[in-house]
Design a protein around this motif. Structure first.
Motif, PDB file in Angstrom:
ATOM      1  N   LEU A  77       0.823  -1.209   0.000  1.00 21.20           N
ATOM      2  CA  LEU A  77       0.000   0.000   0.000  1.00 21.20           C
ATOM      3  C   LEU A  77       0.858   1.259   0.000  1.00 21.20           C
ATOM      4  CD1 LEU A  77      -3.007   0.887   0.175  1.00 21.20           C
ATOM      5  CD2 LEU A  77      -2.681   1.071   2.644  1.00 21.20           C
ATOM      6  N   ARG A  78       2.010   1.186   0.634  1.00 16.26           N
ATOM      7  CA  ARG A  78       2.893   2.352   0.684  1.00 16.26           C
ATOM      8  C   ARG A  78       3.513   2.645  -0.676  1.00 16.26           C
ATOM      9  NH1 ARG A  78       8.039   3.088   4.838  1.00 16.26           N
ATOM     10  NH2 ARG A  78       8.418   5.298   4.382  1.00 16.26           N
ATOM     11  N   HIS A  79       3.633   1.637  -1.527  1.00 15.58           N
ATOM     12  CA  HIS A  79       4.171   1.863  -2.868  1.00 15.58           C
ATOM     13  C   HIS A  79       3.218   2.676  -3.735  1.00 15.58           C
ATOM     14  CE1 HIS A  79       6.949  -1.912  -2.501  1.00 15.58           C
ATOM     15  NE2 HIS A  79       7.365  -0.887  -1.784  1.00 15.58           N
ATOM     16  N   GLN A  80       1.932   2.690  -3.405  1.00 15.45           N
ATOM     17  CA  GLN A  80       0.941   3.354  -4.242  1.00 15.45           C
ATOM     18  C   GLN A  80       0.372   4.620  -3.620  1.00 15.45           C
ATOM     19  OE1 GLN A  80      -2.048   0.437  -5.117  1.00 15.45           O
ATOM     20  NE2 GLN A  80      -0.621  -0.984  -6.085  1.00 15.45           N
ATOM     21  N   TRP A  81       0.409   4.740  -2.289  1.00 10.56           N
ATOM     22  CA  TRP A  81      -0.205   5.883  -1.618  1.00 10.56           C
ATOM     23  C   TRP A  81       0.788   6.481  -0.632  1.00 10.56           C
ATOM     24  CZ3 TRP A  81      -4.800   7.004  -3.769  1.00 10.56           C
ATOM     25  CH2 TRP A  81      -5.479   5.975  -4.402  1.00 10.56           C
ATOM     26  N   ARG A  82       0.567   7.750  -0.307  1.00 12.13           N
ATOM     27  CA  ARG A  82       1.430   8.444   0.645  1.00 12.13           C
ATOM     28  C   ARG A  82       0.994   8.100   2.070  1.00 12.13           C
ATOM     29  NH1 ARG A  82       0.113  12.614  -2.814  1.00 12.13           N
ATOM     30  NH2 ARG A  82      -1.185  13.576  -1.215  1.00 12.13           N
ATOM     31  N   LEU A  83       1.887   7.464   2.821  1.00 13.16           N
ATOM     32  CA  LEU A  83       1.611   7.056   4.196  1.00 13.16           C
ATOM     33  C   LEU A  83       2.715   7.573   5.107  1.00 13.16           C
ATOM     34  CD1 LEU A  83       0.575   3.315   3.669  1.00 13.16           C
ATOM     35  CD2 LEU A  83      -0.933   5.288   3.853  1.00 13.16           C
ATOM     36  N   ARG A  84       2.344   7.873   6.336  1.00 16.93           N
ATOM     37  CA  ARG A  84       3.316   8.235   7.358  1.00 16.93           C
ATOM     38  C   ARG A  84       2.741   7.873   8.726  1.00 16.93           C
ATOM     39  NH1 ARG A  84       3.212  14.835   7.980  1.00 16.93           N
ATOM     40  NH2 ARG A  84       0.956  15.066   8.278  1.00 16.93           N
ATOM     41  N   LYS A  85       3.624   7.649   9.672  1.00 16.15           N
ATOM     42  CA  LYS A  85       3.225   7.223  11.003  1.00 16.15           C
ATOM     43  C   LYS A  85       3.321   8.399  11.957  1.00 16.15           C
ATOM     44  CE  LYS A  85       3.901   3.528  14.364  1.00 16.15           C
ATOM     45  NZ  LYS A  85       4.707   2.340  14.726  1.00 16.15           N
ATOM     46  N   ILE A  86       2.202   8.710  12.601  1.00 20.55           N
ATOM     47  CA  ILE A  86       2.132   9.779  13.595  1.00 20.55           C
ATOM     48  C   ILE A  86       1.783   9.124  14.924  1.00 20.55           C
ATOM     49  CG2 ILE A  86       1.027  11.938  14.259  1.00 20.55           C
ATOM     50  CD1 ILE A  86       0.398  12.434  11.354  1.00 20.55           C
ATOM     51  N   GLY A  87       2.786   8.967  15.782  1.00 18.24           N
ATOM     52  CA  GLY A  87       2.553   8.257  17.034  1.00 18.24           C
ATOM     53  C   GLY A  87       2.338   6.779  16.765  1.00 18.24           C
ATOM     54  N   ASN A  88       1.185   6.270  17.172  1.00 21.04           N
ATOM     55  CA  ASN A  88       0.822   4.878  16.928  1.00 21.04           C
ATOM     56  C   ASN A  88      -0.198   4.733  15.810  1.00 21.04           C
ATOM     57  OD1 ASN A  88       2.489   4.043  19.047  1.00 21.04           O
ATOM     58  ND2 ASN A  88       0.850   4.320  20.559  1.00 21.04           N
ATOM     59  N   VAL A  89      -0.437   5.796  15.055  1.00 23.54           N
ATOM     60  CA  VAL A  89      -1.459   5.800  14.006  1.00 23.54           C
ATOM     61  C   VAL A  89      -0.771   5.986  12.658  1.00 23.54           C
ATOM     62  CG1 VAL A  89      -3.569   6.891  13.169  1.00 23.54           C
ATOM     63  CG2 VAL A  89      -3.122   6.777  15.622  1.00 23.54           C
ATOM     64  N   ILE A  90      -1.204   5.212  11.671  1.00 24.49           N
ATOM     65  CA  ILE A  90      -0.707   5.331  10.297  1.00 24.49           C
ATOM     66  C   ILE A  90      -1.724   6.148   9.510  1.00 24.49           C
ATOM     67  CG2 ILE A  90      -0.011   4.094   8.233  1.00 24.49           C
ATOM     68  CD1 ILE A  90       0.663   1.719   9.989  1.00 24.49           C
ATOM     69  N   VAL A  91      -1.294   7.291   9.001  1.00 20.94           N
ATOM     70  CA  VAL A  91      -2.175   8.240   8.318  1.00 20.94           C
ATOM     71  C   VAL A  91      -1.706   8.374   6.875  1.00 20.94           C
ATOM     72  CG1 VAL A  91      -3.093  10.589   8.317  1.00 20.94           C
ATOM     73  CG2 VAL A  91      -2.595   9.458  10.478  1.00 20.94           C
ATOM     74  N   GLY A  92      -2.669   8.430   5.954  1.00 20.37           N
ATOM     75  CA  GLY A  92      -2.386   8.634   4.537  1.00 20.37           C
ATOM     76  C   GLY A  92      -3.050   9.891   4.023  1.00 20.37           C
TER      77      GLY A  92
END
Length: 644
Positions: free
Chosen positions: A185-200
């Protein structure tokens, strides 16, 4: 008596002279303050003398010491401030007291530092210990290599089995693992981790979008997933958790199948048997994100079109009601732009009288998307060049406005840009005029069998400009008579280039193009007969046409006339070309010669009037022999020439 001498007595100066200027003025030194005077006197005190010892004894002692010591001259130490000597002596005394205090503490409390020698670690004489350590390290390295080989082998086996359609359960479980799916999923969409939550992020802000709506979504692990199902779960905002798209419709006022209304489905009413695609099945993660991103893009596009529709100045103002934009193309022709949540039912072409129905809507929607992409690109990629001393974003024309002294009108032209809605309206207007012109040309070709119409449409066209070349000729006489007309179809009218080079501008009314084509048909018929008469030796006495102007440079033909005379001057033929390709032909000659026209069919002549020297007869043109008007005229002129 001795003479007296004047002696002047002057008191000495109380203060020293500090400076004397060139004009003789003396600048005196100001008196000392109390603190400065105290510091000056304290600097003269010698604190090195012992109590009860005079200065003379101290000088004598110094002389004796100087006799035994080598003579040297110490460097004079500059005193930076008056109390510096006192401060140095007090600091030296403090150091001596501190040393004395440390010595007393060591003697009394026995607190002192001892340097002990560091004993080295004994060498292990057992050789089995390093051997076991090396063996463990080699085993760990071998385990890492074997695990990597197993992963490569499984990946190769997975690729081969996916190609053959087989997939074992253990590999399927590894595919559906959370980490692997998150990596994909990270190869196709912009994802980043904020604390314990993964936000796109689904928005287009990284490519130049300035839309206010956020496209944030959250990725989590699904707890109720079974083997063979996806373990990812995405949480999309409710305003984006739907399927939206831009729908365009071109309708006239007489169309009754379109309802201009707003309901829950954004102006488009779905039938009862039409399924809702959002609730029919569970979508995958990629499909959900793609649908949400498409919805966000459509919302941005519709918001941009709504702002432009309100700001655009037009003779008939555009209206924005809810999620529908009503733009006026021509009087009676509307362009509806709707933001729909569900796909509408396919329109049925059967029984529809709307001439503007077609498959062009998908082309318009595709062009709308590309125009918004272009605006995003222009927001990031500013026009070149980019000088270091000028603001970024200005074009070269605007940079040269100052040195070249442009006026206000020129500056306003540099700031004018064409909006997305204006380009869409130009495309829609051009398409309407193109379809209308095509229908008019087809109707003219179907109704007028003589002469023949051949239209060549240019395949390489502009979005709001195209052209068609029409060739008009009579069958069997292509080389002698041919009329070529070029029609340029624009977005607000037509531009016609005639055979003689004349340029005529027509409006968007279909009657104007129809009248122009009728005029070209009549001119072609007369010019073809002129060429035929010239070849056969007949003399052209004159030709004219009567018409009335209907507007926009077009004429409605009432009749086009031509008068021919035989080579010996005894027979005259009068012809008149009416609208719709109808002919009216008359003959004037002597009564004897007129009755002796043996090649003519007696039923094709009607003696209308007789005079003592001549007679006139009208020809039944429909009963004449020949497949077209030029062939009939050739037969008539040949018969008249042979009978004279």
């Amino acid at each position: 008596m001795a003479s007296s001498v004047l002696v002047s007595v002057e008191a000495p100066q109380e203060y020293r002279i500090q400076e004397m200027t060139y004009d003789g003025t003396e600048i005196l030194q100001p008196p000392y303050t109390m603190s400065e005077n105290l510091a000056r006197l304290a600097s003269k005190v010698d604190f090195s003398l012992k109590e009860g010892e005079s200065e003379s004894d101290a000088k004598f002692q110094e002389q004796r010491e100087s006799e035994h010591e080598p003579a040297f001259e110490p460097e004079p130490k500059q005193i930076r401030w008056p109390w510096e000597n006192i401060r140095n002596r007090v600091a030296f005394a403090l150091n001596e007291c501190s040393v004395l205090l440390d010595v007393m503490k060591i003697c009394k409390e026995n607190k002192f530092m001892v340097l002990d020698s560091v004993q080295q670690a004994p060498v292990d004489k057992r050789p089995i210990v390093p051997f076991i350590a090396k063996k463990r390290h080699i085993a760990a390295a071998a385990h890492i290599l074997m695990a990597g080989g197993d992963r490569l082998r499984n990946a190769q086996l997975e690729a081969s089995e996916n190609a053959s359609g087989e997939n074992p359960p253990n590999l399927l479980a590894s595919q559906n693992s959370f980490d692997l799916q998150l990596l994909q999923l990270r190869h196709q969409w912009r994802l980043r981790k904020i604390g314990n939550v993964i936000v796109g992020d689904l928005s287009y802000k990284t490519v130049g979008s300035r839309y206010w709506q956020s496209g944030k979504f959250e990725v989590s692990k699904r707890t109720d997933s079974s083997e063979g199902e996806e373990t990812l779960k995405v949480t999309i905002p409710p305003e984006l958790d739907c399927q939206s798209f831009i729908h365009l419709l071109i309708r006239t006022d007489t169309t009754s199948d379109y309802k201009f209304g707003i309901d829950d489905n954004f102006g488009i009413t779905l039938p009862a048997n039409h399924p809702n695609p959002m609730n029919s099945f569970e979508l995958k993660v990629d499909e959900q994100l793609s649908r949400a991103q498409t919805t966000l893009f459509c919302n941005e596009l519709f918001a941009q079109l709504s702002r432009e529709a309100i700001r655009l100045q037009s003779p008939i103002p555009h209206t924005v009601v809810g999620n529908t934009i009503d733009a006026i193309l021509f009087p009676g022709v509307h362009l509806y732009i709707c933001l729909a949540r569900c796909p509408p039912p396919a329109p049925s072409v059967e029984g529809s009288n709307d001439p503007l129905r077609g498959d062009i809507y998908s082309v318009f929607e595709h062009s709308l998307h590309h125009m918004l992409y272009d605006s995003h690109y222009e927001n990031l990629n500013l026009p070149a060049p980019h000088p270091t001393t000028a603001p970024i974003g200005l074009s070269k024309r605007r940079r040269l406005a100052g040195p070249e002294a442009h006026d206000v009108a020129s500056l306003l032209q540099t700031t004018e840009t064409e909006t997305i809605l204006e380009r869409l309206l130009r495309m829609a207007k051009h398409w309407c005029l193109r379809q209308q012109s095509k229908n008019v040309i087809d109707e003219m070709a179907a109704s007028c069998t003589d002469p023949v119409f051949i239209a060549h449409w240019n395949t390489l066209t502009h979005p709001w400009e195209s052209s068609v070349r029409m060739n008009i000729y009579s069958a069997g006489y292509e080389t002698s008579s041919r009329t070529a007309v070029v029609v340029h179809i624009e977005h607000n009218g037509l531009k016609v280039i005639c055979r003689d080079g004349r340029v005529i501008n027509l409006s968007y009314e279909p009657e104007h193009l129809w009248n122009f084509l009728e005029l070209q048909v009549a001119q072609h018929q007369i010019s073809a007969i002129h060429g035929l008469a010239k070849v056969m030796g007949w003399i052209l006495l004159g030709s004219s046409y009567s018409s009335r102007t209907v507007g926009a440079g077009t004429d409605e033909i009432e009749g086009m006339k031509c008068l021919l005379m035989s080579p010996n001057g005894k027979v005259r033929v009068f012809m008149r070309c009416l609208s719709g390709g109808k002919f009216s032909v008359g003959i004037q000659s002597d009564c004897e010669r007129l009755s002796s026209f043996l090649p003519l069919n007696p039923s094709s002549l009607n003696l209308s009037s007789q005079s003592p020297g001549s007679a006139c007869a009208s020809v039944n043109w429909d009963e004449m022999m020949g497949k077209n008007n030029v062939a009939k005229m050739e037969f008539l002129l040949t018969a008249l020439s042979s009978s004279v």
